[in-house]
Design an enzyme around this catalytic site. Structure first.
Site, short mmCIF file in Angstrom:
data_model
loop_
_atom_site.label_atom_id
_atom_site.label_comp_id
_atom_site.label_asym_id
_atom_site.label_seq_id
_atom_site.Cartn_x
_atom_site.Cartn_y
_atom_site.Cartn_z
N GLY A 54 48.45 115.71 59.64
CA GLY A 54 48.85 115.21 58.33
C GLY A 54 47.70 115.16 57.35
CD GLN A 78 52.63 112.98 74.20
OE1 GLN A 78 52.40 113.65 73.21
NE2 GLN A 78 52.11 111.78 74.38
CE LYS A 82 55.69 125.10 61.89
NZ LYS A 82 55.64 124.81 63.34
CD GLU A 125 57.05 108.34 56.41
OE1 GLU A 125 56.44 107.58 57.18
OE2 GLU A 125 57.39 108.01 55.26
N GLY A 141 54.49 114.17 61.36
CA GLY A 141 53.74 114.62 62.53
C GLY A 141 52.57 113.70 62.78
CB SER A 142 49.60 114.09 64.89
OG SER A 142 49.12 115.32 64.41
CD GLU A 180 51.59 107.89 67.44
OE1 GLU A 180 51.02 108.93 67.07
OE2 GLU A 180 52.66 107.49 66.94
CB CYS A 217 56.68 107.56 64.52
SG CYS A 217 58.32 107.64 63.81
P1 NAD Z 1 51.91 117.62 65.02
O1 NAD Z 1 51.11 117.01 63.94
O2 NAD Z 1 51.22 118.31 66.12
O3 NAD Z 1 52.89 118.73 64.40
C1 NAD Z 1 53.82 118.42 63.37
C2 NAD Z 1 54.22 119.71 62.67
O4 NAD Z 1 53.09 120.23 61.95
C3 NAD Z 1 54.66 120.84 63.61
O5 NAD Z 1 55.74 121.53 63.02
C4 NAD Z 1 53.43 121.71 63.68
O6 NAD Z 1 53.73 123.05 64.04
C5 NAD Z 1 52.92 121.60 62.26
N1 NAD Z 1 51.50 121.93 62.06
C6 NAD Z 1 50.50 121.91 62.97
N2 NAD Z 1 49.33 122.29 62.39
C7 NAD Z 1 49.61 122.54 61.09
C8 NAD Z 1 48.82 122.95 59.99
N3 NAD Z 1 47.52 123.17 60.09
N4 NAD Z 1 49.42 123.10 58.79
C9 NAD Z 1 50.76 122.85 58.65
N5 NAD Z 1 51.55 122.47 59.67
C10 NAD Z 1 50.99 122.31 60.88
O7 NAD Z 1 52.89 116.48 65.56
P2 NAD Z 1 53.87 116.52 66.82
O8 NAD Z 1 53.05 116.52 68.06
O9 NAD Z 1 54.90 117.59 66.63
O10 NAD Z 1 54.63 115.12 66.66
C11 NAD Z 1 54.13 113.92 67.16
C12 NAD Z 1 53.55 113.07 66.03
O11 NAD Z 1 54.52 112.89 65.02
C13 NAD Z 1 53.16 111.66 66.48
O12 NAD Z 1 51.89 111.32 65.99
C14 NAD Z 1 54.22 110.77 65.83
O13 NAD Z 1 53.83 109.46 65.57
C15 NAD Z 1 54.52 111.52 64.59
N6 NAD Z 1 55.83 111.15 64.08
C16 NAD Z 1 55.89 110.32 62.98
C17 NAD Z 1 57.09 109.91 62.46
C18 NAD Z 1 57.17 109.03 61.25
O14 NAD Z 1 58.16 109.09 60.56
N7 NAD Z 1 56.16 108.24 60.93
C19 NAD Z 1 58.29 110.34 63.05
C20 NAD Z 1 58.20 111.14 64.18
C21 NAD Z 1 56.96 111.55 64.67
#
Ligand code: NAD
Length: 484
Positions: free
Chosen positions: A237, A335, A179, A254, A232-233, A386, A288
């Site tokens: 997470g 953003q 997803k 992550e 993700g965020s 962040e 990230c």
């Molecule tokens: P996000 O957390 O908004 O979304 C990430 C994913 O989770 C998306 O596919 C989203 O649709 C899904 N999602 C949202 N709500 C959910 C839920 N309730 N249950 C399951 N899945 C759900 O993040 P984003 O805005 O897409 O990405 C930016 C973030 O990602 C930043 O905080 C960045 O630091 C982080 N990031 C971390 C790394 C790493 O490896 N540490 C790498 C890249 C990005």
């Protein structure tokens, strides 16, 4: 809508070996040119998400992924096709996510290399043999696949991050429900399209497009999904963690970063400025691993800031596909607003905006922004939270010990960098940085595809990703006692 060759106008789900549509669609925008969207994409309902999970579960039960040679061949075919088409895939990525074209092509190439690496790993799955403490018994310790892996990814590396989860999941014999983030369905489709031709059995890999709260949460909560790999965020997470742990699923997260780059008095100035400019601003700061805190020893501070401002003034911000562009647009309106809000927050809390920080207009209607450099203090929100945009804060440090303290004074722990010519300080920093990754005389962003990736503290949870260490998450260990 302008069509690119090989890119459809509607991105579909890939479920149980076939392409499916939904009643609801969304629009994938081009952040460099809002008048030229990338395409439409379908959004899964609960029934479709469940059918993807059931397809993966049935494929796993039937042993579809049992043969390692077949897996290795499929992964090699996927990686080779991605590499052969890296320019075309990079173009799609640059249009959809906004990364400047050379960076987008490099990301596509990295995705290909990851699949090829794991094609080899599929043939090298480790195991051990031990003699028992009892007579006539042998012990075999083997790594078995976990089952169905839910892969939930962000928008900022729309080819590389899915690749570094899907490739090991398949290599170690699991089945996948993927997803992606809603901002990048075109890249996810492109990956699924290539995977669909690789010879994997139906159901081994499934793509579900749609919302995180619906499709994502359904995957994370499903009892048929044995493990969830999430990037993700921090906010999303932590919800994913609760939902997965409450049903005892394996989980790996992550998340965010606020990565420090320390510059000591003895650093080579050009090396330090190159590392800071690349780490803080390339990919529009949407990494990230971005170097968002520049911690600079007093003796080099003035020279560093002056050189940074000169370099920032020379950077070109424009359409991601334009030749010579250093920094593409911010990914979307939300953003961009967040970045500009942080510029206002920084000013309000007394930081000095040394340069940049305004929205920009270009020939095309897009989300462009000047890269910004603040002189600030370690307790300011702009130095602690962040931002995920082209914004960095430079802070003075009295000496190495103070710089190390500031570097570690953060809830995050993904990556840290130091620029110095002192072996003593470099070694000490490597040992005492509270992060999963450390860079010496390099930007904090930019990693190899064959070694582990991940952090400590609020940045990461669970087993490391990438390299041979990925086996820890994507396999489960079985100990077999055999008597004759
Ligand atoms: P996000 O957390 O908004 O979304 C990430 C994913 O989770 C998306 O596919 C989203 O649709 C899904 N999602 C949202 N709500 C959910 C839920 N309730 N249950 C399951 N899945 C759900 O993040 P984003 O805005 O897409 O990405 C930016 C973030 O990602 C930043 O905080 C960045 O630091 C982080 N990031 C971390 C790394 C790493 O490896 N540490 C790498 C890249 C990005």
């Amino acid at each position: 809508m302008k069509r690119e060759p090989h890119v459809p106008t509607l991105f579909k789900h890939y479920l149980n070996g076939g392409w499916e549509t939904s009643a609801t669609v969304g629009l994938s925008e081009n952040p460099s040119d809002l008048d030229e969207p990338v395409g439409e994409y379908v959004r899964a309902d609960a029934r479709q998400t469940d059918s993807a999970i059931e397809a993966a579960s049935a494929a796993f039960r039937e042993g579809s992924q049992f043969n390692v040679a077949r897996r290795a061949e499929a992964l090699d075919a996927i990686g080779s096709e991605i590499l052969a088409r890296k320019t075309e895939l990079g173009r799609l990525l640059a249009r959809e996510e906004g990364k400047a074209l050379p960076e987008a092509i490099a990301e596509a190439a990295r995705a290909g290399q990851i699949f090829r690496f794991f094609a080899g790993e599929a043939l090298r799955i480790p195991g051990e043999h031990r003699s028992s403490v009892r007579s006539n018994i042998d012990i075999d310790i083997t790594r078995e696949p976990v089952g169905v892996i839910g892969v939930v990814t962000p928008w900022n590396f729309p080819l590389a991050i899915p690749a570094w989860k899907i490739a090991p999941a398949l290599a170690y014999g699991n089945c996948v429900v993927f997803k992606p983030a809603e901002l990048v369905p075109g890249c996810a489709w492109a990956l699924a399209d290539i995977i669909s031709r690789s010879g994997l059995p139906a159901g081994a890999f499934n793509l579900v497009l749609g919302s995180g709260r619906q499709a994502g949460a359904r995957i994370v909560g499903s009892p048929l999904v044995q493990a969830v790999s999430f990037t993700g965020s921090v906010a999303t997470g932590s919800g994913v963690l609760q939902a997965a742990v409450s049903r005892q699923a394996k989980v790996q997260l992550e998340m965010g970063g606020k990565n420090p780059l320390v510059v000591l008095n003895d650093a080579d100035l050009n090396t330090a400025v190159d590392a800071a400019i690349n780490g803080a601003y390339f990919s529009t700061g949407q990494r990230c691993t971005a170097s968002s805190r520049l911690i600079v020893e007093a003796g080099i501070y003035e020279r560093f800031v002056e050189a940074m401002m000169a370099r920032l003034a020379s950077l070109t911000v424009d359409h991601a596909l334009k030749k010579g562009v250093d920094i593409g647009p911010v990914v979307d309106e939300r953003q961009l607003k967040q970045n500009l809000d942080y510029i206002a927050i920084g000013r309000k809390e007394g930081a000095e905006l040394l340069c940049g920080g305004r929205g920009l207009e270009r020939a095309t209607r897009g989300h462009f922004m000047e890269p910004a450099l603040f002189a600030g203090a370690p307790d300011m929100r702009i130095a602690r939270e962040e931002i995920f945009g082209p914004v960095a804060v430079v802070m003075p440090a009295d000496d190495y010990a103070h710089a190390l303290h500031l570097a570690n004074d953060t809830p995050f722990g993904l990556c840290a960098g130091i620029c110095t010519q002192s072996l003593k300080h470099a070694r000490h920093f490597k040992r005492h940085s509270q992060t999963g990754m450390v860079m010496v005389n390099l930007p904090t962003a930019g990693v190899d595809f064959h070694v582990p990736f991940g952090g400590t503290k609020a940045s990461s949870y669970g087993a490391r990703e990438q390299g041979a260490y990925a086996a820890d998450f994507y396999t489960t260990i079985k100990t077999a006692y055999v008597a004759s």
